[in-house]
Design a protein around this motif. Structure first.
Motif, mmCIF file in Angstrom:
data_model
loop_
_atom_site.group_PDB
_atom_site.id
_atom_site.type_symbol
_atom_site.label_atom_id
_atom_site.label_comp_id
_atom_site.label_asym_id
_atom_site.label_seq_id
_atom_site.Cartn_x
_atom_site.Cartn_y
_atom_site.Cartn_z
ATOM 1 N N ARG A 142 0.770 4.540 -2.589
ATOM 2 C CA ARG A 142 0.575 5.917 -2.112
ATOM 3 C C ARG A 142 1.718 6.812 -2.579
ATOM 4 N N ARG A 143 2.927 6.273 -2.616
ATOM 5 C CA ARG A 143 4.059 7.071 -3.100
ATOM 6 C C ARG A 143 3.896 7.408 -4.576
ATOM 7 N N ILE A 169 -6.830 1.746 -0.032
ATOM 8 C CA ILE A 169 -5.405 2.093 0.034
ATOM 9 C C ILE A 169 -5.193 3.587 -0.180
ATOM 10 N N LEU A 170 -5.849 4.160 -1.185
ATOM 11 C CA LEU A 170 -5.598 5.546 -1.572
ATOM 12 C C LEU A 170 -6.527 6.543 -0.911
ATOM 13 N N GLY A 171 -7.672 6.068 -0.415
ATOM 14 C CA GLY A 171 -8.625 6.971 0.219
ATOM 15 C C GLY A 171 -9.458 7.764 -0.766
ATOM 16 N N THR A 172 -9.349 7.459 -2.049
ATOM 17 C CA THR A 172 -10.138 8.125 -3.083
ATOM 18 C C THR A 172 -10.642 7.074 -4.069
ATOM 19 N N PRO A 215 0.816 -1.231 0.000
ATOM 20 C CA PRO A 215 0.000 0.000 0.000
ATOM 21 C C PRO A 215 0.841 1.269 0.000
ATOM 22 N N ASP A 216 1.955 1.261 0.721
ATOM 23 C CA ASP A 216 2.784 2.470 0.770
ATOM 24 C C ASP A 216 3.392 2.790 -0.588
ATOM 25 N N ALA A 234 1.064 7.836 -6.179
ATOM 26 C CA ALA A 234 0.055 8.893 -6.265
ATOM 27 C C ALA A 234 0.631 10.228 -5.808
ATOM 28 N N ALA A 235 1.436 10.210 -4.742
ATOM 29 C CA ALA A 235 2.031 11.448 -4.232
ATOM 30 C C ALA A 235 3.008 12.048 -5.232
#
Length: 287
Positions: free
Chosen positions: A100-101, A145-148, A96-97, A103-104
């Motif tokens: 997220r990286r 995982i992403l919250g969106t 998951p991290d 997407a960031a």
């Protein structure tokens, strides 16, 4: 997205396996950052059961492809036996991290189905309820995982049916990339036009051309540059396990390939009263 002059190249990264996300994606992400290019990463959101596809070795075309692309070196025995002799491992949920990286860093992270092997090999035999469950479970995993809500969906193996097209619409995706084609369109099947627009893959993938059209990073990059259409959106699907593994040099060379140098001269085109600047002959030198 890479803008090479007036040529638009969209990179679509398919992440099919556990090891593809563990090792291939970081290599690709590092290369993209170095080149200042963003991409859409389509990630399988369920278990890695690629070992179940090994039965396709009975198809001589599939066996020849495995030999031509050195599949054992690319995927490794752990992946080739995953879900059969060896237990399956999660793909998206295991890292998951890492997602997220991505997407960031400005990349899109989207859905590449739930169980890639099941979808690719069995989709036409799945019921409408089973297809909806595959799509819904995948979107739920990535949302967690992403919250969106994920915006894009790419069908594993470029396989779709009227049931899958309807399921993607029902799940609320903004667009899909399920097919091979030439330009964006609204898909239609079984007498129905579906809502989410299709952005098809327009270029052949590395495993389709390696050893046939070209070999070696420079030769392959030149081959792909020759396929780019300046008047259209070029969509190139790469695989985390290939271009993020033994063939990372092909992607590196493609992203840094220099455009040809062409003479500029004035001339006339139909419908214009004044002369315009025209692209002339290509020289051998590159900038």
């Amino acid at each position: 997205m890479s803008d090479r002059g007036n040529v638009r190249l969209a990179l679509k990264v398919d992440v099919d396996t556990h090891d593809g996300l563990a090792r291939g994606v970081p290599a690709i992400a590092e290369l993209l950052a170095r080149c200042g290019v963003s991409a859409s990463f389509f990630v399988a959101c369920g278990p890695d059961r690629m070992g179940r596809r090994i039965a396709r070795l009975l198809d001589p075309r599939f066996g020849a492809k495995l030999l031509r692309t050195r599949a054992v070196a690319v995927y490794g025995w752990r992946t080739l036996l995953s879900g059969t002799l060896l237990p399956s491992r999660p793909v998206a949920a295991a890292f998951p991290d890492a997602l997220r990286r991505l997407a960031a860093a400005g990349h899109e992270v989207a859905v590449h189905g739930y169980d890639h092997a099941r979808w690719q090999d069995r989709l036409p035999r799945l019921s409408e309820a089973q297809v909806r469950a595959e799509v819904t479970r995948a979107a739920t995993v990535l949302r967690g995982i992403l919250g969106t809500d994920p915006r894009g969906f790419a069908a594993p193996g470029w396989r779709c049916t009227p049931a899958s097209l309807a399921a993607v619409d029902a799940a609320g995706f903004a667009y899909r990339s399920d097919t091979r084609g030439s330009y964006p369109y609204l898909p239609a099947a079984a007498g129905q036009v579906f809502r989410a627009p299709e952005i098809p893959t327009t270029l052949p993938t590395l495993d389709e051309v390696y050893g046939r059209a070209a070999r070696g990073s420079a030769e392959l990059a030149d081959y792909y540059v020759g396929l780019l259409r300046p008047d259209a959106l070029n969509v190139h699907t790469i695989h985390a396990e290939l271009e993020g593994g033994p063939y990372v040099g092909v992607l590196d060379t493609l992203l840094t390939a220099r455009l040809p140098i062409c003479a500029v001269h004035e001339g006339r085109v139909p419908g214009r009263a004044m002369p315009v600047a025209l692209q002339g002959e290509e020289s051998q030198a590159r900038e």
